[in-house]
Design a protein around this motif. Structure first.
Motif, PDB file in Angstrom:
ATOM      1  N   ASP A  69      -7.268   6.468  -0.416  1.00 58.32           N
ATOM      2  CA  ASP A  69      -6.418   5.369   0.029  1.00 58.32           C
ATOM      3  C   ASP A  69      -7.340   4.284   0.583  1.00 58.32           C
ATOM      4  O   ASP A  69      -7.786   4.328   1.724  1.00 58.32           O
TER       5      ASP A  69
ATOM      6  N   GLY B 118       0.819  -1.210   0.000  1.00 54.58           N
ATOM      7  CA  GLY B 118       0.000   0.000   0.000  1.00 54.58           C
ATOM      8  C   GLY B 118       0.854   1.260   0.000  1.00 54.58           C
ATOM      9  O   GLY B 118       0.469   2.270  -0.618  1.00 54.58           O
ATOM     10  N   SER B 119       1.989   1.220   0.686  1.00 51.09           N
ATOM     11  CA  SER B 119       2.854   2.402   0.762  1.00 51.09           C
ATOM     12  C   SER B 119       3.278   2.862  -0.628  1.00 51.09           C
ATOM     13  O   SER B 119       3.161   4.048  -0.974  1.00 51.09           O
TER      14      SER B 119
ATOM     15  N   LYS C 202      -3.518  -4.717   0.911  1.00 48.45           N
ATOM     16  CA  LYS C 202      -4.019  -5.588   1.988  1.00 48.45           C
ATOM     17  C   LYS C 202      -4.962  -6.699   1.499  1.00 48.45           C
ATOM     18  O   LYS C 202      -4.506  -7.730   1.053  1.00 48.45           O
TER      19      LYS C 202
ATOM     20  N   GLN D   8      -7.129  -0.163   3.351  1.00 45.34           N
ATOM     21  CA  GLN D   8      -7.899  -0.911   4.352  1.00 45.34           C
ATOM     22  C   GLN D   8      -9.337  -1.116   3.904  1.00 45.34           C
ATOM     23  O   GLN D   8      -9.915  -2.171   4.129  1.00 45.34           O
TER      24      GLN D   8
HETATM   25  C1  LIG Z   1      -4.727   3.030   4.987  1.00 47.36           C
HETATM   26  C2  LIG Z   1      -3.374   2.448   4.739  1.00 47.36           C
HETATM   27  N1  LIG Z   1      -2.661   2.890   3.699  1.00 47.36           N
HETATM   28  C3  LIG Z   1      -1.449   2.390   3.403  1.00 47.36           C
HETATM   29  C4  LIG Z   1      -0.894   1.393   4.190  1.00 47.36           C
HETATM   30  C5  LIG Z   1       0.447   0.839   3.845  1.00 47.36           C
HETATM   31  O1  LIG Z   1       0.308  -0.428   3.296  1.00 47.36           O
HETATM   32  P1  LIG Z   1       1.566  -1.438   3.317  1.00 47.36           P
HETATM   33  O2  LIG Z   1       1.808  -1.802   4.731  1.00 47.36           O
HETATM   34  O3  LIG Z   1       1.108  -2.588   2.458  1.00 47.36           O
HETATM   35  O4  LIG Z   1       2.700  -0.701   2.703  1.00 47.36           O
HETATM   36  C6  LIG Z   1      -1.595   0.903   5.289  1.00 47.36           C
HETATM   37  C7  LIG Z   1      -1.010  -0.148   6.141  1.00 47.36           C
HETATM   38  O5  LIG Z   1      -1.385  -0.364   7.261  1.00 47.36           O
HETATM   39  C8  LIG Z   1      -2.863   1.444   5.570  1.00 47.36           C
HETATM   40  O6  LIG Z   1      -3.568   1.022   6.609  1.00 47.36           O
END
Ligand SMILES: Cc1ncc(COP(=O)(O)O)c(C=O)c1O
Length: 422
Positions: A235, A102-103, A266, A238
């Motif tokens: 985003d 997600g990042s 996720k 979640q």
């Molecule tokens: C809303 C949200 N965005 C982005 C991320 C980042 O995802 P990742 O841990 O797969 O990089 C998270 C992770 O907890 C998240 O909850």
């Protein structure tokens, strides 16, 4: 970081302990004990631990090729996007599937917004969490993950979150006039460079405390963004893939946000296979292949997991199941709120629920008691640290949802008696 010596001193850190862990459906068996996983792993097991459809498709892909460069997987990416398309807002017509976290999906969305608008700044929210890469950490609305580092994101602008229980403006929802959204005008004028590319927002602030904005919030925010030519990035890391009861929050509770770009991760991998993606308006399909990709982006295992996850959600009534089971969990949490004075502010949508206990220490103790009652729960270091999150996999049955509420009740009875199983 744990040293090897201290890690192996913990019985939980032994290889035997690790080898004894088996996941089936919503349950995790560790040695002789069985738990219902109300944290859905790392909130990524949308289909639980052992979905046969996903596992069989992965085995078949592993036999063919465990990895392929993105040069060879374009057709599969397109197929997955075609499967997703009916579940997306109608105006979303393009995709970029070169991420497995997600990042970096959020970083991709920011690159798209900056390149498409020619602007720099990104607005995000207090209490938000957008990931742990340098840019995603810098844009997240909490200090504790930044404190030890220098992670500047030039042009990061943070605005107060729609956290009605702790309103930044000391207002109440019936009379606030949605200041937390409207004052974005002021932040653009007085706190940004005047060149704001995008607003990055979680439709439900997950780590920040499972905060569901009040009715009308998304529409006001969208209207302010439109006035300033700011793109909206939802985003949905979640909230995506069925968590809120619709496939994306952007077609359900947050439809008025009308995001220009949506990111997800996720739950997209179904059983925890790392998978992520970015989808957008067709005119925002501006990146060149070399401008955002990674070694494992668009790898066949992620794409196959995503494909079967979409199919499973579509063909097995998963969203309808979330509607039924979330009603059980919601009613159960409200009953707990009525019965136990320590339980406050039961909230949430779909199978993304939470309640507060008075202090972060209470949360830590309660989670330990609940573990002893056979429930895996998580709190949050974010925000006020008082949230206990209740988020089982989307395939939880109504019987299992009742079982969760019963176990929460038993744990709260013991918690109120001040029991600590350690
Ligand atoms: C809303 C949200 N965005 C982005 C991320 C980042 O995802 P990742 O841990 O797969 O990089 C998270 C992770 O907890 C998240 O909850």
């Amino acid at each position: 970081m744990d040293s090897l010596a201290s890690a192996s001193a913990e019985p939980e850190a032994s290889i035997e302990y690790f080898d004894s862990i088996v996941g089936r459906g919503v349950r995790l068996r560790i040695g002789e004990r069985s738990y219902i996983d109300c944290a859905s792993g790392t909130f990524n097991l949308s289909l639980g631990y052992s979905n046969r459809q996903v596992i069989d498709a992965l085995h078949a892909q592993l036999e063919r090729a465990s990895h392929l460069s993105s040069e060879f997987t374009r057709a599969k990416s397109e197929q997955v996007f075609r499967l997703l398309k009916p579940f997306l807002p109608e105006h979303i017509g393009a995709f970029w599937f070169r991420d497995i976290t997600g990042s970096t999906a959020n970083e991709c969305a920011i690159r798209i917004a900056q390149k498409a608008t020619g602007r720099t700044d990104v607005v995000s929210l207090f209490l938000s969490h957008h990931g742990q890469s340098a840019a995603a950490t810098a844009l997240s609305g909490n200090a504790f993950r930044q404190r030890s580092f220098s992670l500047p994101f030039a042009g990061s602008v943070k605005i107060p979150a729609p956290d009605c229980a702790n309103c930044f403006y000391r207002q109440s929802p019936d009379s606030c006039g949605m200041l937390c959204a409207r004052r974005l005008d002021d932040f653009v004028e007085f706190a940004s460079s005047g060149r704001v590319a995008a607003l990055l927002i979680e439709p439900v602030l997950g780590n920040g405390g499972n905060l569901v904005p009040p009715a009308g919030y998304y529409g006001v925010l969208r209207e302010v963004c439109d006035r300033h030519g700011i793109l909206v990035i939802a985003d949905e890391v979640q909230t995506g893939f069925g968590r809120t009861g619709t496939f994306f929050a952007s077609t359900g509770i947050a439809a008025d946000l009308r995001p220009d770009i949506i990111t997800f991760a996720k739950g997209a991998g179904g059983i925890g296979i790392p998978a992520a993606g970015v989808v957008m308006r067709p005119e925002l399909d501006v990146l060149e292949p070399w401008e955002h990709s990674s070694t494992s982006g668009a790898n066949p295992l992620s794409l196959v997991a995503m494909e079967e996850t979409v199919r499973h959600i579509r063909d097995h009534g998963v969203l309808e199941g979330v509607t039924r089971t979330s009603a059980v969990v919601e009613a159960g949490l409200r009953a707990l709120e009525d019965r136990f004075s320590c339980v406050r502010n039961a909230r949430g949508v779909g199978l993304m629920r939470a309640f507060d206990l008075p202090t972060p220490q209470d949360v830590a103790r309660f989670i330990t008691v609940a573990r002893d009652e056979g429930l895996i729960l998580r709190g949050s270091r974010y925000g006020f640290g008082t949230a206990v999150k209740v988020r089982p996999p989307l395939i939880v049955t109504e019987d299992e949802a009742h079982e969760i509420v019963d176990r929460l009740t038993s744990a709260l009875i013991r918690f109120e008696k001040d029991e600590d199983p350690r």
